[in-house]
Write a protein that holds these residues in place. Structure first.
Motif, PDB file in Angstrom:
ATOM      1  N   ALA A 338      40.357  37.436  41.065  1.00 29.47           N
ATOM      2  CA  ALA A 338      39.056  37.549  41.625  1.00 29.47           C
ATOM      3  C   ALA A 338      37.957  37.386  40.518  1.00 29.47           C
ATOM      4  CB  ALA A 338      38.670  38.791  42.398  1.00 29.47           C
ATOM      5  N   ALA A 339      36.773  37.055  40.781  1.00 31.29           N
ATOM      6  CA  ALA A 339      35.736  36.972  39.632  1.00 31.29           C
ATOM      7  C   ALA A 339      34.439  37.688  40.266  1.00 31.29           C
ATOM      8  CB  ALA A 339      35.603  35.504  39.130  1.00 31.29           C
ATOM      9  N   GLY A 340      33.828  38.433  39.636  1.00 29.99           N
ATOM     10  CA  GLY A 340      32.543  39.031  40.110  1.00 29.99           C
ATOM     11  C   GLY A 340      32.620  39.587  41.440  1.00 29.99           C
ATOM     12  N   VAL A 341      31.831  39.533  42.187  1.00 33.03           N
ATOM     13  CA  VAL A 341      31.872  39.960  43.663  1.00 33.03           C
ATOM     14  C   VAL A 341      32.811  39.386  44.300  1.00 33.03           C
ATOM     15  CG1 VAL A 341      30.214  38.463  44.894  1.00 33.03           C
ATOM     16  CG2 VAL A 341      30.308  40.829  45.456  1.00 33.03           C
ATOM     17  N   GLY A 342      33.480  38.282  43.792  1.00 30.47           N
ATOM     18  CA  GLY A 342      34.806  37.707  44.688  1.00 30.47           C
ATOM     19  C   GLY A 342      35.759  38.503  45.055  1.00 30.47           C
ATOM     20  N   ILE A 343      35.894  39.917  44.388  1.00 27.69           N
ATOM     21  CA  ILE A 343      36.718  40.887  44.315  1.00 27.69           C
ATOM     22  C   ILE A 343      36.767  41.427  45.915  1.00 27.69           C
ATOM     23  CG2 ILE A 343      35.142  42.839  43.887  1.00 27.69           C
ATOM     24  CD1 ILE A 343      38.870  42.558  42.885  1.00 27.69           C
ATOM     25  N   THR A 344      35.773  41.081  46.693  1.00 29.61           N
ATOM     26  CA  THR A 344      35.414  42.082  48.004  1.00 29.61           C
ATOM     27  C   THR A 344      36.645  41.643  48.963  1.00 29.61           C
ATOM     28  OG1 THR A 344      34.044  40.230  48.636  1.00 29.61           O
ATOM     29  CG2 THR A 344      33.036  42.385  47.760  1.00 29.61           C
ATOM     30  N   PRO A 345      36.923  40.254  49.343  1.00 29.17           N
ATOM     31  CA  PRO A 345      38.165  40.269  50.082  1.00 29.17           C
ATOM     32  C   PRO A 345      39.322  40.351  49.628  1.00 29.17           C
ATOM     33  CG  PRO A 345      37.274  38.012  49.586  1.00 29.17           C
ATOM     34  CD  PRO A 345      36.296  39.047  48.879  1.00 29.17           C
ATOM     35  N   LEU A 346      39.486  40.304  48.312  1.00 31.76           N
ATOM     36  CA  LEU A 346      40.831  40.489  47.576  1.00 31.76           C
ATOM     37  C   LEU A 346      41.151  42.036  47.387  1.00 31.76           C
ATOM     38  CD1 LEU A 346      40.845  37.892  44.917  1.00 31.76           C
ATOM     39  CD2 LEU A 346      41.589  37.778  47.240  1.00 31.76           C
ATOM     40  N   LEU A 412      55.429  32.586  38.089  1.00 33.83           N
ATOM     41  CA  LEU A 412      54.225  32.518  38.615  1.00 33.83           C
ATOM     42  C   LEU A 412      54.610  31.322  39.743  1.00 33.83           C
ATOM     43  CD1 LEU A 412      50.932  32.670  38.959  1.00 33.83           C
ATOM     44  CD2 LEU A 412      50.842  30.821  36.988  1.00 33.83           C
ATOM     45  N   ALA A 413      55.107  30.286  39.400  1.00 36.28           N
ATOM     46  CA  ALA A 413      55.374  29.177  40.474  1.00 36.28           C
ATOM     47  C   ALA A 413      55.815  29.628  41.692  1.00 36.28           C
ATOM     48  CB  ALA A 413      56.473  28.128  39.940  1.00 36.28           C
ATOM     49  N   GLY A 414      56.442  30.797  41.839  1.00 39.04           N
ATOM     50  CA  GLY A 414      57.008  31.426  42.973  1.00 39.04           C
ATOM     51  C   GLY A 414      56.110  32.330  43.830  1.00 39.04           C
ATOM     52  N   HIS A 415      54.781  32.288  43.279  1.00 36.40           N
ATOM     53  CA  HIS A 415      53.788  33.454  43.887  1.00 36.40           C
ATOM     54  C   HIS A 415      53.154  32.742  44.494  1.00 36.40           C
ATOM     55  CE1 HIS A 415      55.352  35.904  40.544  1.00 36.40           C
ATOM     56  NE2 HIS A 415      54.231  36.817  40.870  1.00 36.40           N
ATOM     57  N   ASP A 416      52.526  33.333  45.804  1.00 32.51           N
ATOM     58  CA  ASP A 416      51.186  33.069  46.475  1.00 32.51           C
ATOM     59  C   ASP A 416      49.918  33.506  45.845  1.00 32.51           C
ATOM     60  OD1 ASP A 416      51.646  31.830  49.176  1.00 32.51           O
ATOM     61  OD2 ASP A 416      53.362  33.416  49.285  1.00 32.51           O
ATOM     62  N   VAL A 417      48.833  32.705  45.480  1.00 29.05           N
ATOM     63  CA  VAL A 417      47.896  33.124  44.753  1.00 29.05           C
ATOM     64  C   VAL A 417      46.797  32.982  45.821  1.00 29.05           C
ATOM     65  CG1 VAL A 417      46.516  32.470  42.742  1.00 29.05           C
ATOM     66  CG2 VAL A 417      49.106  32.262  42.626  1.00 29.05           C
ATOM     67  N   TYR A 418      46.210  33.986  45.700  1.00 26.89           N
ATOM     68  CA  TYR A 418      44.886  33.899  46.345  1.00 26.89           C
ATOM     69  C   TYR A 418      43.663  33.697  45.680  1.00 26.89           C
ATOM     70  CZ  TYR A 418      47.389  35.341  50.557  1.00 26.89           C
ATOM     71  OH  TYR A 418      48.221  35.380  51.654  1.00 26.89           O
ATOM     72  N   ILE A 419      42.631  33.207  45.580  1.00 26.99           N
ATOM     73  CA  ILE A 419      41.458  33.272  44.748  1.00 26.99           C
ATOM     74  C   ILE A 419      40.183  33.396  45.372  1.00 26.99           C
ATOM     75  CG2 ILE A 419      40.173  31.646  42.918  1.00 26.99           C
ATOM     76  CD1 ILE A 419      42.760  29.913  43.055  1.00 26.99           C
ATOM     77  N   CYS A 420      39.217  34.136  44.866  1.00 25.72           N
ATOM     78  CA  CYS A 420      37.806  34.356  45.140  1.00 25.72           C
ATOM     79  C   CYS A 420      36.790  34.493  44.196  1.00 25.72           C
ATOM     80  CB  CYS A 420      37.860  35.536  46.404  1.00 25.72           C
ATOM     81  SG  CYS A 420      36.307  35.388  47.248  1.00 25.72           S
ATOM     82  N   GLY A 421      35.836  33.519  44.088  1.00 27.21           N
ATOM     83  CA  GLY A 421      34.879  33.808  42.980  1.00 27.21           C
ATOM     84  C   GLY A 421      34.126  32.886  42.973  1.00 27.21           C
ATOM     85  N   PRO A 422      33.068  32.532  42.164  1.00 31.93           N
ATOM     86  CA  PRO A 422      32.074  31.523  41.923  1.00 31.93           C
ATOM     87  C   PRO A 422      33.027  30.173  42.224  1.00 31.93           C
ATOM     88  CG  PRO A 422      31.556  33.063  40.703  1.00 31.93           C
ATOM     89  CD  PRO A 422      32.847  33.800  40.947  1.00 31.93           C
TER      90      PRO A 422
END
Length: 450
Positions: A338-346, A412-422
């Protein structure tokens, strides 16, 4: 990066791989386009001479434009099957692409048909244009619809959108409904593919009436029912970080909404300066039967006014939308970035996502870490990790590269990655993840830059 690490392991879960529904939906749309072209083919015996070639190409462009208009409106209907399973951001990209295709097909239809008619009648292009607009049935309405569609297309261009308010763009965009309605009737009165062909006419009516029914239900009737049923009001507003506020919304029977961590609603606060704007904000905590919470950063006039909301203010909500939920998981290991207010759903996902979860939170300084205490409490409770990527004392940003990600997060290659930010941040992180070997199907992201 600093770390908060708890020791209690998360319970084991079973995660199954889900196939994206995007492929069958796209196949259905292309099949519809092929069927539309088949209408022209079945009605056309032979094409001889320049006038026939121009007119035939214009008819094909017109049929495809009419079909694209129906698809365009269907994508504006906020159908839960598309919004929740495929993703609102992907549907928005499809809608934007369909809009560009629709305008291009409209231009091609107008130019080719008029040129073909002019060649057939041995008249000037101007004379043929005036004759078609003024003398052909339903063409005045179709011309008005065309002007509106061009206006919608112009205001949707990025260079124009940057210089206009969201409210202006939104209300001009709503005129698409009027444009499609005005242009519909000339398709049947002037289209050779429909004259004297009751089956083709009935199918065309069914297409447009079906799309209209989706819009009426999901854009009007369902939201009215939702808000009458749940009676949403602002319960409290809390300062979380400089310029970042949480809004707690109270209502009745909120568990019936089926909202899930990672999803969002479109919110309209019926307070001063806010009632005319509907804005998407993610849930920043798992919903409860009587409460929901969003967290908003003051980035513009609307989001800044959210901080001044008073308890008791009526709230109009539509949703839930979004597919960035636990359903996307394909692994027992997840990384949330997450970056900034992108933390909200995460933040909501950090509390509820099954398996072993790590959160990487990018911010300028420790003071800008919204919901930081909650994150640390969740980490201790569920045995997860929180890592912070903060600027250095001189403002230098810590790099988030493929190399740093691989070194910080083994396997890392075996992870699901969720991204939220600008948007720029999310794009950079996505490219770093792909370079680090994370498959595209395991990178989950939704953008609200619609």
């Amino acid at each position: 990066m600093t770390t908060v690490d708890a020791r209690r392991a998360a319970p084991p879960v079973t995660v199954t791989t889900r196939r994206s529904p995007a492929a069958p939906v796209l196949a259905l749309l292309w099949a519809g386009a092929a069927a539309v072209v088949a209408l022209w083919w079945a009605d056309t015996g032979s094409v001889v001479g320049t006038a026939d070639w121009l007119t035939g190409a214009g008819r094909i462009a017109g049929l495809l434009c009419g079909y694209a208009c129906a698809v365009l409106v269907g994508m504006m209907a906020r159908v839960p099957l598309l919004e929740r399973r495929i993703g609102s951001d992907r549907v928005a990209r499809w809608h934007a692409m369909a809009g560009r295709y629709t305008v291009c097909l409209l231009v091609a239809h107008i130019v080719l048909i008029l040129a073909g008619y002019a060649a057939q009648d041995r008249a000037s292009l101007w004379h043929e244009t005036v004759t078609v607009v003024l003398d052909y049935p339903d063409m005045l309405k179709a011309t008005a619809g065309t002007v509106i569609l061009f206006a919608v297309g112009i205001t949707s261009a990025r260079a124009v959108r940057r210089r206009t308010s969201h409210e202006f763009w939104y209300y001009v965009h709503l005129l698409t409904y009027a444009a499609v309605f005005l242009a519909f009737f000339h398709q049947l009165t002037l289209g050779n593919e429909f004259n004297g062909k009751p089956v083709a006419t009935a199918v065309w009516y069914a297409l447009y009436l079906g799309v209209a029914a989706l819009v009426v239900w999901f854009r009007i009737l369902h939201p009215v029912r939702l808000n009458r049923r749940h009676q949403l009001r602002v319960d409290a507003v809390h300062l979380e970080a400089p310029g970042v506020y949480s809004v707690v919304v109270r209502g009745r029977h909120l568990d019936e909404l089926g909202a899930r961590p990672g999803q969002f609603f479109r919110w309209r606060f019926l307070g001063e300066g806010l009632r005319w704007t509907s804005t998407p904000y993610s849930l920043s905590a798992p919903p409860r039967p009587d409460l929901m919470r969003i967290t908003v950063k003051a980035l513009g006039d609307h989001s800044a006014a959210v901080a001044r909301l008073r308890p008791g203010t009526r709230v109009w909500a539509e949703g839930p939308y979004g597919s960035m939920t636990a359903d996307r998981a394909t692994s027992h290991h997840a990384l949330l970035i997450a970056a900034g207010v992108g933390i909200t759903p995460l933040r909501a996902l950090f509390e509820t996502l099954p398996g072993e979860v790590t959160l990487l939170y990018r911010a300028r300084s420790a003071e800008d870490l919204a919901l930081g205490r909650e994150l640390e409490a969740i980490a201790r409770w569920r045995g997860a990790q929180v890592r912070y990527a903060l600027n250095g004392p001189r403002g230098e940003r810590p790099p988030i590269t493929a190399e740093s990600l691989r070194a910080t997060f083994p396997g890392l290659a075996g992870h699901d990655v969720y991204i939220c930010g600008p948007h720029a941040f999310a794009q950079d992180v996505y490219e770093a993840l792909r370079a680090a070997g994370v498959p595209d199907r395991r990178i989950h992201h939704e953008s609200f830059e619609l």
